[in-house]
Design a protein around this motif. Structure first.
Motif: not given
Length: 756
Positions: A654, A656, A711-712, A736
């Motif tokens: 996760t 970023e 996912t993110i 997610n």
């Protein structure tokens, strides 16, 4: 006689009472060996100078320790600047006061400790009022890419790092770190100025910042560090080029040239960002300034040609987390954003990152007298939440802006022209919005050192000499051995039966003189292995796996299986790959763990009869935000009878802090792809955590479906204009985020599904 004796007595008395001159006792030491250095290192006094003899010093851990004075520092310098090379397991530590080091070069090795240069000897023995100047650190990387270290760690107070050259940091860790982890290192008033920060390749996970001031743990502490007149060129490690994690710092007069990422005020309050210049020149993911926390001042900066978006935008004001923990996002409060120029900046994002956690909108802030000009007439603002806490006035733009900002941004057609400093300003000098016309543009030549070249970060394909091979594998191998970076090996028509693994450790092109008429077979488990320093381009070749070992998991091209620290590129054009079916799991391309590609491109090729995957880029399966390739481009190819997937591309976790992976898959024809029993996810294309995917105008016949897992990071997925013939439509899943997927799926056609 009595008069003479009295005169002599007075002279002696005067000498006794006069302060002792340290300079008179200072010594200049010429040191030719590590043993010589050890012999004198513990007895240095103010004014002493140590001169290191020219040459290569291997495994030399230097400790410069002593108590110098402001007018009489203890100095360590090279006999000749740039001709003292520290290699192997070498480093430098400073402890004491008024110490100066200059003229050294670190290359061909890596630090055995936590930093190459450290302004401390131990946690209790720090450096104060000390200076490191005209030092070079060039590709001095731990061979374990995930082993973290700093190149320079500043501790203590009132230290200076200046006129130095840093290029090619590839392993994990910040290039330059200002540490605040003790009271003696806080409110430090360090100065970091006139340094050249050269190419830092995309790291492919968190941990690739070029400069960090503080950490989240000490982010409510003031640092008072000055970062001034530094040149950042292609510092692409991750989304944060500079990460400010402390208060009361000043970042002034720096120039960012085609640098992917942003100057980020990540933690800490009361920082000043002024008179900096960001020149993106339209390079993807070039960004500007990201604002978080309280009392930040952003004034008189010039930003041009920036393409970045989201957290890497040309300008970003973040949303915060209510009652945020010290390591999350504090609310933007009392920010002053004034007299900045945004010229051809694609994205200015306000209240960015708004989500279920980041709900604290900016408050009590000012956006005033800024100039916003986009030559493409596209307005750059995006509003992600309530922005009424940012008061706008006196701003000028040549486009309409969102209604919520209209009261404080005047739309006006504004002609611009280059000023003497080469920057763009309104032709009318009556307009006061934007950066000052007196802004100084820092020259690259005014930073770093004059005696060490500032070379491009990458060697271009086809930039060298051409070597012609008339026939035979031995001649091919000899030509590859003799080639230099950027060279081209051209193969005459014929058969090339290669019995050895070809290791690629340079930038090399291998192409057929006549497309399709140079045929290669190979007898090892792979034909090519890309190693550190290697990049490979293939053009017009025919490659058959018919002579490969009768064993599972062969490859045509692979990276070294582990331990790769340098990024690579792989490109193949107009080639035919066939008979990769001698046994199961025969992949065309497979990445080793830890390997990272800046680019993998397949364009205009034909692939027939493959028992594995075409591109297997999924070895980083620990879900730590690490991945194997930044850009994957698959265009205008034909794939027939492929039991695995065309591409398996995986980025888990996760985090970023990265931009990729990116995938473009366009204009390809897939026939009977993805149905092998060992293709566990039963897909013709499998993407997990890919940030940008464009899947356009492909034809899939009797193939497994496309499977995409978001996912993110607000991934951007476009699936458009494809034909699915006896093939199930794509499946996109949000892993997610609650709710429907965010992919855009349009203008596709699905036929004959009942015959599947």
């Amino acid at each position: 006689m009595r008069l003479f004796k009295g005169y002599l007595r007075n002279i002696c008395l005067a000498l006794l009472l006069a302060p002792m001159s340290v300079t008179a006792l200072a010594t200049e030491y010429f040191v030719a060996s590590k043993e010589d250095y050890e012999a004198i290192s513990s007895k240095l006094i103010a004014g002493d100078t140590i001169i290191l003899k020219n040459g290569v010093w291997t495994d030399f851990e230097i400790v410069l320790e002593g108590q110098g004075r402001a007018d009489e520092p203890i100095t360590l310098r090279a006999e000749t600047k740039g001709q003292v090379i520290l290699s192997g397991l070498s480093n430098l530590r400073l402890a004491g006061k008024y110490l100066t080091v200059s003229g050294l070069v670190f290359k061909n090795g890596y630090t055995p400790s936590s930093a190459v240069i450290e302004f401390r000897k131990s946690s209790s023995q720090l450096a104060f009022h000390s200076r490191v100047t005209e030092v070079v650190i060039d590709n001095y990387n731990n061979p374990d890419k995930q082993e973290s270290d700093y190149w320079v760690a500043l501790y203590g107070q009132h230290n200076r790092l200046d006129h130095s050259h840093f290029v090619g940091k590839r392993n994990k860790g910040v290039t330059i770190a200002v540490r605040l982890n003790s009271e003696q290192s806080q409110q430090n008033y360090h100065r970091i100025d006139h340094n050249y920060f050269g190419y830092r390749p995309t790291f492919g996970s968190n941990g690739g910042e070029t400069l960090r001031i503080g950490t989240s743990h000490y982010s409510l502490t003031d640092s008072y560090t000055l970062v001034e007149n530094n040149y950042f060129e292609h510092t692409n490690g991750e989304v944060e080029i500079i990460s400010v994690k402390s208060g009361k710092n000043t970042l002034r007069g720096n120039l960012f040239f085609e640098a992917r990422g942003t100057l980020t005020l990540r933690h800490g309050n009361g920082n000043i960002v002024e008179q900096n210049i960001f020149l993106g020149n339209g390079v993807e993911h070039t960004g500007g300034i990201r604002v978080i926390n309280k009392d930040q001042v952003i004034r008189n900066n010039y930003l041009q040609g920036l393409k970045g978006y989201r957290f890497g935008s040309g300008f970003t004001v973040m949303n915060g987390v209510p009652d945020s923990s010290i390591n999350r996002y504090h609310q933007v409060e009392n920010a002053l954003i004034v007299n900045n120029s945004f010229i051809d900046v694609d994205h200015i994002q306000l209240a960015a990152g708004s989500d279920a956690e980041r709900t604290a909108v900016p408050i009590d802030s000012v956006f005033k007298d800024n100039l916003i000009i986009n030559s493409n007439k596209q307005q750059p603002f995006s509003l992600f939440d309530d922005v009424s806490g940012i008061k706008l006035s006196g701003n000028l733009a040549n486009t309409q802006v969102p209604a919520a900002l209209g009261y404080g941004v005047k739309r006006q057609d504004i002609a611009v022209k280059k000023a003497k400093n080469s920057l763009l300003y309104p032709e009318s000098d009556k307009l006061s919005a934007g950066a000052t016309r007196e802004l100084k543009v820092l020259s690259k030549q005014d930073t770093g050192v004059s005696w060490y070249p500032k070379l491009p970060g990458l060697v271009a394909f086809d930039s060298g000499q051409t070597h012609r091979v008339e026939s035979g594998a031995e001649a091919l191998l000899a030509a590859i051995d003799n080639a230099a970076d950027g060279d081209i090996v051209v193969l005459a028509n014929g058969q090339y039966d290669v019995s050895k693994l070809i290791q690629i450790d340079k930038t090399l092109t291998i192409k057929a003189a006549q497309a399709g008429q140079a045929r290669l077979t190979f007898e090892r488990s792979a034909l090519f292995e890309i190693r550190d320093g290697g990049s490979l381009k293939l053009d017009g070749l025919t490659i058959s796996g018919a002579n490969s070992p009768d064993a599972a998991a062969n490859n045509v091209v692979r990276t070294q299986k582990w331990g790769m620290v340098e990024n690579y590129r792989f490109v193949m054009l107009n080639s035919h790959i066939l008979q990769l079916d001698i046994n199961h799991s025969f992949d065309f391309f497979a990445t080793g763990k830890g390997a990272f590609a800046d680019e993998i491109s397949l364009i205009g090729n034909t692939f027939d009869d493959i028992t594995g995957d075409v591109l297997r880029l999924n070895t980083e399966s620990e879900d730590l935000g690490i991945y194997n390739a930044e850009y994957v481009r698959v265009k205008d190819n034909s794939f027939n009878q492929v039991q695995g997937a065309v591409v398996k591309l995986y980025r888990g976790g996760t985090d970023e802090s990265t931009f990729g992976p990116h995938l473009v898959m366009a204009g390809n024809k897939l026939n009977q792809v993805g149905h092998g029993k060992r293709n566990k996810n039963k897909s013709s294309l499998y993407l997990h955590g890919v940030q940008v995917a464009d899947i356009l105008q492909n034809t899939l016949v009797t193939s497994a479906p496309i499977i995409i897992e978001h996912t993110i990071g607000e991934p951007i997925t476009l699936i458009k204009g494809n034909l699915f013939d006896m093939t199930q439509p794509p499946a996109v899943t949000e892993l997610n985020v609650k709710g429907p997927h965010t992919a855009v799926i349009e203008d596709n056609k699905t036929v004959n599904t009942e015959k599947r």
